[in-house]
Write an enzyme that holds these catalytic residues in place. Structure first.
Site, PDB file in Angstrom:
ATOM      1  N   SER A  58       0.827  -1.206   0.000  1.00 43.03           N
ATOM      2  CA  SER A  58       0.000   0.000   0.000  1.00 43.03           C
ATOM      3  C   SER A  58       0.861   1.255   0.000  1.00 43.03           C
ATOM      4  O   SER A  58       1.890   1.310   0.653  1.00 43.03           O
ATOM      5  CB  SER A  58      -0.911   0.027   1.223  1.00 43.03           C
ATOM      6  OG  SER A  58      -1.708   1.202   1.218  1.00 43.03           O
TER       7      SER A  58
ATOM      8  N   LYS B  20      -4.587  -6.608   3.601  1.00 40.53           N
ATOM      9  CA  LYS B  20      -4.524  -5.510   2.620  1.00 40.53           C
ATOM     10  C   LYS B  20      -5.918  -5.204   2.072  1.00 40.53           C
ATOM     11  O   LYS B  20      -6.286  -4.036   1.869  1.00 40.53           O
ATOM     12  CB  LYS B  20      -3.581  -5.885   1.472  1.00 40.53           C
ATOM     13  CG  LYS B  20      -3.570  -4.887   0.294  1.00 40.53           C
ATOM     14  CD  LYS B  20      -3.189  -3.481   0.731  1.00 40.53           C
ATOM     15  CE  LYS B  20      -2.791  -2.593  -0.432  1.00 40.53           C
ATOM     16  NZ  LYS B  20      -3.804  -2.411  -1.468  1.00 40.53           N
TER      17      LYS B  20
ATOM     18  N   HIS C 228      -7.742  -3.291   4.695  1.00 38.95           N
ATOM     19  CA  HIS C 228      -7.152  -1.939   4.667  1.00 38.95           C
ATOM     20  C   HIS C 228      -7.846  -1.097   3.608  1.00 38.95           C
ATOM     21  O   HIS C 228      -8.254   0.042   3.850  1.00 38.95           O
ATOM     22  CB  HIS C 228      -5.652  -2.048   4.382  1.00 38.95           C
ATOM     23  CG  HIS C 228      -4.996  -0.775   3.921  1.00 38.95           C
ATOM     24  ND1 HIS C 228      -5.155  -0.272   2.628  1.00 38.95           N
ATOM     25  CD2 HIS C 228      -4.180   0.098   4.545  1.00 38.95           C
ATOM     26  CE1 HIS C 228      -4.470   0.846   2.515  1.00 38.95           C
ATOM     27  NE2 HIS C 228      -3.875   1.098   3.655  1.00 38.95           N
ATOM     28  N   ASN C 229      -7.992  -1.656   2.412  1.00 38.33           N
ATOM     29  CA  ASN C 229      -8.629  -0.919   1.322  1.00 38.33           C
ATOM     30  C   ASN C 229     -10.103  -0.657   1.603  1.00 38.33           C
ATOM     31  O   ASN C 229     -10.645   0.381   1.225  1.00 38.33           O
ATOM     32  CB  ASN C 229      -8.474  -1.690   0.008  1.00 38.33           C
ATOM     33  CG  ASN C 229      -7.069  -1.602  -0.550  1.00 38.33           C
ATOM     34  OD1 ASN C 229      -6.117  -1.321   0.172  1.00 38.33           O
ATOM     35  ND2 ASN C 229      -6.916  -1.831  -1.843  1.00 38.33           N
TER      36      ASN C 229
ATOM     37  N   GLU D 157     -10.266   2.212   3.830  1.00 43.67           N
ATOM     38  CA  GLU D 157      -9.951   3.366   2.969  1.00 43.67           C
ATOM     39  C   GLU D 157     -11.204   3.849   2.241  1.00 43.67           C
ATOM     40  O   GLU D 157     -11.462   5.056   2.161  1.00 43.67           O
ATOM     41  CB  GLU D 157      -8.880   2.941   1.974  1.00 43.67           C
ATOM     42  CG  GLU D 157      -8.485   3.984   0.943  1.00 43.67           C
ATOM     43  CD  GLU D 157      -7.534   3.384  -0.082  1.00 43.67           C
ATOM     44  OE1 GLU D 157      -7.795   3.538  -1.295  1.00 43.67           O
ATOM     45  OE2 GLU D 157      -6.535   2.753   0.322  1.00 43.67           O
TER      46      GLU D 157
END
Length: 467
Positions: free
Chosen positions: A128, A183, A186-187, A190
Site C-alpha cells: 500500500s 490488505k 485496509h482498502n 480506505e
C-alpha cells in the site's frame, strides 16, 4: 557477472517504482516485462549496477541467486496464474514467488497450496502507498509461511516506509492468504474514510455554498488536529488545485463518477459471507456504484426537489462539530474493519497482531494517520477486544458521538446523502445497545416460517403455534 538478490516481473508504475526502491537500497535486482520494449526503455532510463533487465524469462530466472526470490506485480487474476505457470518449470525447490498485487486472498490460498506441492514457496504480500509509496517506502503486508517470509524479510525491511518511531512498516502478518486479506480490509477501511470525507465536502458545498479553496482551508485545519492523515492532507490539495484548461478549480470539472478496482467490494462480500457487520465499507461501495448511475441521477433530479436549508448551524460551530463527527465515524469504520480481521483470523487459524497491523499502517499506506499510532498502543494489550471496549477508544467515542448524531440529523434534514457517516453512527448505536429490536424479527420469522426462537429466561429453542 554477479547474480541479483531478487527479481521483479511487471514494469507498470507500481512495479517500476518498487524495482527502483529496491535498487536504491543497494540490493541488486533483475527486472522483466512481458513486452521487451518496456524493459529496454526502463533500463535505459534507470539501469545501473543494482538494476538490470532481461529480455527472456529463462535468462531472467538464471540471473537470480538461489534460492530465487521473484516479485510479481501484474494485474490480479489470470495474469498472476499465467506467469506462475510460465515460471514454475524454470524454478527449483525452495525458490520463492511473491505476489505483490491486489489479489483476492482466496486465490492466494489456492496458489499457496498448488505451489507447495511443487516445493515452491509463495507469499501474498499486500503493498500500500500507491506509486509514491512504491518508490519511497510502502506499507507491506506479507502473508505465507514464516520460512518464506524469512527469505525476503531483509529486503522488505529496507524498502518499507517508517512508522512513527522510525521502524519499518512491515511485519509478518500470518500464514497462507493472511497478508492479502489484511490488505483487502485496509482498502475497505480506505473506502469508508474517503466516502466520509466526500460527504463532509458535500455538506460544505451544498448547505454552506462554500467554494473549493474555502473547503480546502477547512481540511488543512482538520489535518493539524486529531484527524491528521494522508487522506485529509491530499483532500485539501485536490480541492485547492486550479484547472489548467479553464478558469476556476479542477474539482469543479471532475465528473462525479467514482471508480473502483474491487477490493472494497471483496471486503464487503467477505463480511457478508462471515456474518460480520461492515456497514460503513459496504455503503461506501454502494455510493460508488450509485455515482456511476449518472444518467439516471440526472433524470431523477428533474423530478424531485431537494430539501431547503433548515436552521443552519453557524459555520464556525459546524466546522468544529463536523470534525468531531468525522473522528467518531473514522473510529467506527476502523472498529468494523478490525472486528472483521479478528473474526476471520479465528476462522482461518491466523495469529494476526492488530497492534502490529496498526503500526505498519502508520507510514507508507493510503490510510496512514495519527489515529493509527493511537490504535497501535490501544491494541498492544487488548488483542481480543472489540475496539469500542478499549478504554482510550471509548473515552474518545463518548466525547465525539453526540456530534456525529447531530451532524447526521442536520445533513439529512437538509437533503444531503451521508451513507458512510450515518451507517458509522448506526453501527455504533446497535453495537452498544444491549437490547435490540431483533426479538420482533425473530418472532415474525417464527410466525411465518416456524424458524423458532430462543428465550431470555431459559435455554433451548422454542416455537409458538401462532394460528
Amino acid at each position: 557477472m554477479q547474480k541479483s538478490e531478487i527479481g521483479l516481473i511487471g514494469l507498470a508504475t507500481m512495479g517500476a517504482n518498487l524495482a527502483r526502491n529496491i535498487a536504491n537500497n543497494k540490493f541488486k535486482i533483475s527486472v522483466f516485462n512481458r513486452t521487451t520494449e518496456k524493459t529496454t526503455k526502463f533500463i535505459a532510463e534507470y539501469g545501473n549496477e543494482y538494476l538490470v533487465g532481461q529480455e527472456e524469462l529463462k535468462d531472467f530466472v538464471k540471473s537470480l541467486k538461489a534460492p530465487r526470490k521473484i516479485i510479481l506485480l501484474v494485474k490480479a487474476g489470470w495474469p498472476v496464474d499465467a506467469f506462475i505457470d510460465k515460471l514454475t518449470p524454470l524454478l527449483d525447490k525452495g525458490d520463492l514467488i511473491i505476489d505483490g498485487g491486489n489479489s483476492n486472498y482466496k486465490d492466494t490460498q489456492k496458489r499457496t497450496t498448488a505451489l507447495k506441492e511443487k516445493g515452491i514457496e509463495f507469499l501474498g504480500c499486500g503493498v500500500s502507498g500507491g506509486e509514491e509509496g512504491a518508490l519511497n517506502g510502502p506499507s507491506l503486508m506479507p502473508g505465507g509461511s514464516k520460512k518464506a517470509y524469512n527469505k525476503v524479510s531483509k529486503i522488505l525491511n529496507k524498502i518499507a516506509a517508517k512508522d512513527f518511531n522510525g521502524n519499518p512498516c512491515v511485519t509478518y502478518i500470518g500464514n497462507n492468504g493472511a497478508g492479502h486479506y489484511v490488505k483487502t480490509v485496509h482498502n475497505g477501511i480506505e473506502y469508508g474514510v474517503m466516502q466520509m470525507i466526500a460527504e463532509a465536502y458535500e455538506i460544505f458545498r451544498s448547505v454552506y455554498k462554500l467554494k473549493a479553496p474555502e473547503i480546502a482551508k477547512i481540511f488543512k485545519n482538520y489535518n493539524r488536529g486529531k484527524l491528521k492523515s494522508y487522506l485529509f492532507e491530499i483532500t485539501s490539495e485536490v480541492l485547492d488545485r486550479k484547472d489548467q484548461y479553464k478558469k476556476g478549480y479542477l474539482i469543479d470539472y471532475i465528473l462525479d463518477k467514482a471508480g473502483q478496482k474491487g477490493t472494497g467490494r471483496w471486503t464487503a462480500i467477505d463480511a457478508l459471507e462471515r456474518a460480520v457487520a461492515l456497514p460503513t465499507v459496504t455503503e461506501a461501495v454502494f455510493a460508488r456504484i450509485t455515482s456511476g448511475e449518472k444518467d439516471t441521477r440526472k433524470r431523477l433530479n428533474k423530478i424531485y426537489s431537494k430539501a431547503k436549508v433548515k436552521n443552519k448551524i453557524p459555520l464556525n460551530k459546524f466546522i468544529s462539530k463536523l470534525g468531531d463527527a468525522l473522528y467518531a465515524g473514522m473510529l467506527s469504520s476502523y472498529a468494523q474493519g478490525y472486528h472483521l480481521i479478528q473474526k476471520t483470523a479465528a476462522e482461518e487459524g491466523w495469529e494476526i497482531d492488530l497492534s502490529e497491523v496498526s503500526r505498519i499502517w502508520e507510514g507508507g499506506c493510503i490510510i496512514r494517520a495519527d489515529i493509527l499510532n493511537f490504535l497501535h498502543k490501544a491494541y498492544a494489550k487488548n488483542q481480543n477486544k472489540h475496539l469500542f471496549e478499549i478504554k482510550d477508544i471509548s473515552n474518545g467515542m463518548i466525547k465525539t458521538i453526540p456530534k456525529l448524531r447531530e451532524i447526521c440529523g442536520y445533513a439529512q434534514s437538509n437533503g444531503v446523502a451521508i451513507p458512510a457517516l450515518s451507517t458509522s453512527l448506526a453501527y455504533f448505536e446497535m453495537m452498544t445497545n444491549e437490547n435490540s429490536s431483533a426479538n420482533l424479527i425473530q418472532g415474525l420469522r417464527d410466525y411465518f416460517g416456524a424458524h423458532t426462537y430462543e428465550r431470555t429466561d431459559k435455554k433451548g429453542s422454542y416455537h409458538t403455534e401462532w394460528n
